[in-house]
Design a protein around this motif. Structure first.
Motif, short mmCIF file in Angstrom:
data_model
loop_
_atom_site.label_atom_id
_atom_site.label_comp_id
_atom_site.label_asym_id
_atom_site.label_seq_id
_atom_site.Cartn_x
_atom_site.Cartn_y
_atom_site.Cartn_z
N VAL A 46 14.37 -41.52 31.34
CA VAL A 46 14.42 -40.09 31.61
C VAL A 46 14.29 -39.88 33.11
O VAL A 46 13.40 -40.44 33.75
CB VAL A 46 13.27 -39.34 30.90
CG1 VAL A 46 13.30 -37.85 31.23
CG2 VAL A 46 13.34 -39.55 29.39
N VAL A 47 15.20 -39.11 33.67
CA VAL A 47 15.17 -38.81 35.10
C VAL A 47 15.07 -37.31 35.28
O VAL A 47 15.93 -36.56 34.82
CB VAL A 47 16.42 -39.34 35.84
CG1 VAL A 47 16.37 -38.95 37.32
CG2 VAL A 47 16.52 -40.85 35.70
N ALA A 48 14.00 -36.87 35.95
CA ALA A 48 13.83 -35.46 36.26
C ALA A 48 14.42 -35.19 37.64
O ALA A 48 14.11 -35.90 38.60
CB ALA A 48 12.35 -35.08 36.23
N MET A 86 22.75 -45.31 29.73
CA MET A 86 22.42 -44.03 29.09
C MET A 86 21.12 -43.50 29.68
O MET A 86 20.15 -44.24 29.86
CB MET A 86 22.27 -44.22 27.59
CG MET A 86 21.77 -42.99 26.85
SD MET A 86 21.67 -43.28 25.08
CE MET A 86 20.70 -41.89 24.56
N THR A 87 21.09 -42.20 29.97
CA THR A 87 19.94 -41.56 30.59
C THR A 87 19.81 -40.13 30.07
O THR A 87 20.82 -39.47 29.81
CB THR A 87 20.09 -41.52 32.12
OG1 THR A 87 20.27 -42.84 32.62
CG2 THR A 87 18.86 -40.91 32.78
N TYR A 88 18.58 -39.68 29.91
CA TYR A 88 18.33 -38.26 29.67
C TYR A 88 18.01 -37.64 31.02
O TYR A 88 17.04 -38.03 31.68
CB TYR A 88 17.15 -38.06 28.72
CG TYR A 88 17.35 -38.68 27.36
CD1 TYR A 88 18.22 -38.13 26.44
CD2 TYR A 88 16.64 -39.83 27.00
CE1 TYR A 88 18.40 -38.70 25.19
CE2 TYR A 88 16.80 -40.41 25.75
CZ TYR A 88 17.69 -39.84 24.85
OH TYR A 88 17.86 -40.40 23.61
N LEU A 89 18.81 -36.68 31.45
CA LEU A 89 18.59 -36.05 32.74
C LEU A 89 17.95 -34.69 32.53
O LEU A 89 18.46 -33.86 31.78
CB LEU A 89 19.91 -35.91 33.50
CG LEU A 89 19.76 -35.43 34.94
CD1 LEU A 89 20.65 -36.26 35.88
CD2 LEU A 89 20.09 -33.96 35.07
N VAL A 90 16.81 -34.47 33.20
CA VAL A 90 16.06 -33.23 33.05
C VAL A 90 16.22 -32.37 34.29
O VAL A 90 16.01 -32.83 35.42
CB VAL A 90 14.55 -33.53 32.85
CG1 VAL A 90 13.76 -32.23 32.78
CG2 VAL A 90 14.33 -34.36 31.59
N GLY A 91 16.64 -31.14 34.08
CA GLY A 91 16.65 -30.17 35.17
C GLY A 91 15.25 -29.60 35.33
O GLY A 91 14.76 -28.89 34.45
N TYR A 92 14.60 -29.94 36.44
CA TYR A 92 13.18 -29.60 36.64
C TYR A 92 13.08 -28.69 37.85
O TYR A 92 13.30 -29.12 38.98
CB TYR A 92 12.38 -30.88 36.85
CG TYR A 92 10.88 -30.74 36.67
CD1 TYR A 92 10.30 -30.87 35.41
CD2 TYR A 92 10.06 -30.49 37.76
CE1 TYR A 92 8.92 -30.76 35.25
CE2 TYR A 92 8.69 -30.37 37.60
CZ TYR A 92 8.12 -30.52 36.34
OH TYR A 92 6.76 -30.41 36.18
N GLY A 93 12.78 -27.42 37.64
CA GLY A 93 12.77 -26.44 38.72
C GLY A 93 11.66 -26.67 39.72
O GLY A 93 10.58 -27.14 39.36
N ASP A 122 25.20 -41.66 34.57
CA ASP A 122 25.72 -41.93 33.24
C ASP A 122 24.83 -41.29 32.17
O ASP A 122 24.48 -41.93 31.17
CB ASP A 122 25.85 -43.44 33.01
CG ASP A 122 26.65 -43.78 31.76
OD1 ASP A 122 27.52 -42.97 31.39
OD2 ASP A 122 26.39 -44.83 31.15
N ALA A 123 24.46 -40.04 32.38
CA ALA A 123 23.59 -39.34 31.45
C ALA A 123 24.32 -39.04 30.15
O ALA A 123 25.53 -38.77 30.14
CB ALA A 123 23.07 -38.05 32.07
N SER A 124 23.59 -39.08 29.06
CA SER A 124 24.16 -38.74 27.76
C SER A 124 23.81 -37.32 27.36
O SER A 124 24.42 -36.76 26.45
CB SER A 124 23.64 -39.70 26.69
OG SER A 124 22.23 -39.63 26.61
N MET A 125 22.83 -36.73 28.07
CA MET A 125 22.37 -35.39 27.73
C MET A 125 21.65 -34.80 28.94
O MET A 125 21.01 -35.52 29.71
CB MET A 125 21.43 -35.44 26.53
CG MET A 125 20.88 -34.10 26.08
SD MET A 125 19.71 -34.28 24.69
CE MET A 125 20.82 -34.84 23.39
N ILE A 126 21.77 -33.48 29.09
CA ILE A 126 21.01 -32.75 30.10
C ILE A 126 19.99 -31.90 29.36
O ILE A 126 20.32 -31.20 28.40
CB ILE A 126 21.93 -31.87 30.96
CG1 ILE A 126 22.97 -32.73 31.69
CG2 ILE A 126 21.10 -31.08 31.98
CD1 ILE A 126 24.00 -31.93 32.46
N VAL A 127 18.74 -31.97 29.81
CA VAL A 127 17.65 -31.27 29.14
C VAL A 127 17.05 -30.24 30.10
O VAL A 127 16.72 -30.58 31.24
CB VAL A 127 16.55 -32.24 28.67
CG1 VAL A 127 15.50 -31.50 27.85
CG2 VAL A 127 17.15 -33.38 27.85
N VAL A 128 16.90 -29.01 29.64
CA VAL A 128 16.33 -27.95 30.48
C VAL A 128 15.32 -27.15 29.67
O VAL A 128 15.27 -27.24 28.44
CB VAL A 128 17.43 -27.00 31.02
CG1 VAL A 128 18.39 -27.74 31.94
CG2 VAL A 128 18.20 -26.36 29.86
#
Length: 296
Positions: free
Chosen positions: A31-33, A1-8, A102-108
């Protein structure tokens, strides 16, 4: 499980990492940016120019990853990493990365044009939301908090999608130990200045309120039957427009609002109906958009 962050690239707003850190405090996970930079075309006729372009893009990606790591350093104990990757479509590349990790959520984060403390989609995040099979969490512009997720509010419409959403959120709330609040938002237009509310208008408003209250009673019976072991709240929030209705619910630090799909069509995992879109734009807290179950 990972929180994936879209980081511009060269992001000037660290709200997405701030929100991901909040989720990680509630339910620990890495958390992976991910910074997506433009991909070169690789055409032989423009080899030199394309090489220079790729070098520039790589430099932008490296700089952005360093900024993200600096943001992670503000959250001691957070397990975080930052990478950059080339891609021609930011939404598609983020979805690929989410699948690989295997992200459980994408955060932006919200658009730069958003008012401070408000949620607003960019064209890229709008495409991401409408193609993602994962929940997409959107941080208000400039979002900051040291809280965990302490209360999850579900926007409830008493339709099939809302009941499905309620079940999914109940499972999440049980995992994080937050309070669960179920809210039905009702807009009751104000009467014109030159006229009073007619008897017919009053009857319609009263009927809406009665239906919403009855639906919430059913939701309460259902959730209590699950024996979640968490505090439950149920509320009808009414106002003369969407901002007023959303504000009427009352909000506090640690709150997260969850809205769901208004469509289960197999060609669109998430279809934000007009009410969900207006609630999103009026929310003073992070919003999680949960895709509906795909139709066969």
């Amino acid at each position: 499980m990972t929180y994936l962050v879209g980081y511009g690239p060269r992001n000037d707003d660290r709200s997405a990492i701030e929100l991901a850190a909040q989720f990680a405090r509630a339910h620990p996970a890495p958390v992976v940016a991910v910074a997506v930079v433009p991909r070169g075309w690789g055409t032989p006729a423009a080899a030199g120019t394309d090489r220079e372009y790729e070098e520039w893009a790589a430099s932008e990606g490296q700089s952005t990853a360093e900024l993200a790591r600096a943001d992670f350093a503000r959250h001691p104990g957070l397990v975080g990493d930052a990478i950059w990757t080339p891609g021609r479509s930011v939404p598609a590349t983020l979805l690929e990365q989410a699948d690989e990790r295997d992200a459980s959520m994408i955060v932006v984060g919200s658009a730069a044009e958003a008012d401070p403390g408000r949620v607003r989609l960019t064209s890229k995040t709008d495409r991401l939301v409408h193609s993602s099979t994962l929940p997409v969490a959107i941080a208000p512009r400039g979002y900051r908090t040291t809280s965990s997720v302490t209360r999850v509010t579900v926007g409830f419409r008493d339709d099939d999608a809302s009941w499905s959403l309620l079940t999914r959120v109940a499972e999440l709330v049980r995992e994080v130990g937050a309070r669960l609040r179920v809210v039905t938002f009702i807009v009751t237009p104000a009467a014109p200045v030159t006229n009073s509310v007619t008897h017919a208008q009053t009857q319609v408003i009263e009927l809406w309120s009665m239906q919403a209250t009855a639906a919430l009673r059913e939701a309460e019976e259902y959730l209590r039957s699950l024996d979640l072991g968490v505090d439950l709240e149920f509320h009808v929030a009414a106002g003369v427009d969407w901002p007023a209705a959303v504000a009427a619910a009352g909000w506090e630090d640690g709150d997260v609002l969850v809205v769901g799909s208004s469509s289960t069509h197999r060609l669109a995992q998430v279809f934000l109906g007009s009410s969900a879109s207006k609630i999103l734009r009026s929310s003073p807290v992070p919003v999680v958009i949960v895709p509906g179950a795909r139709a066969d």
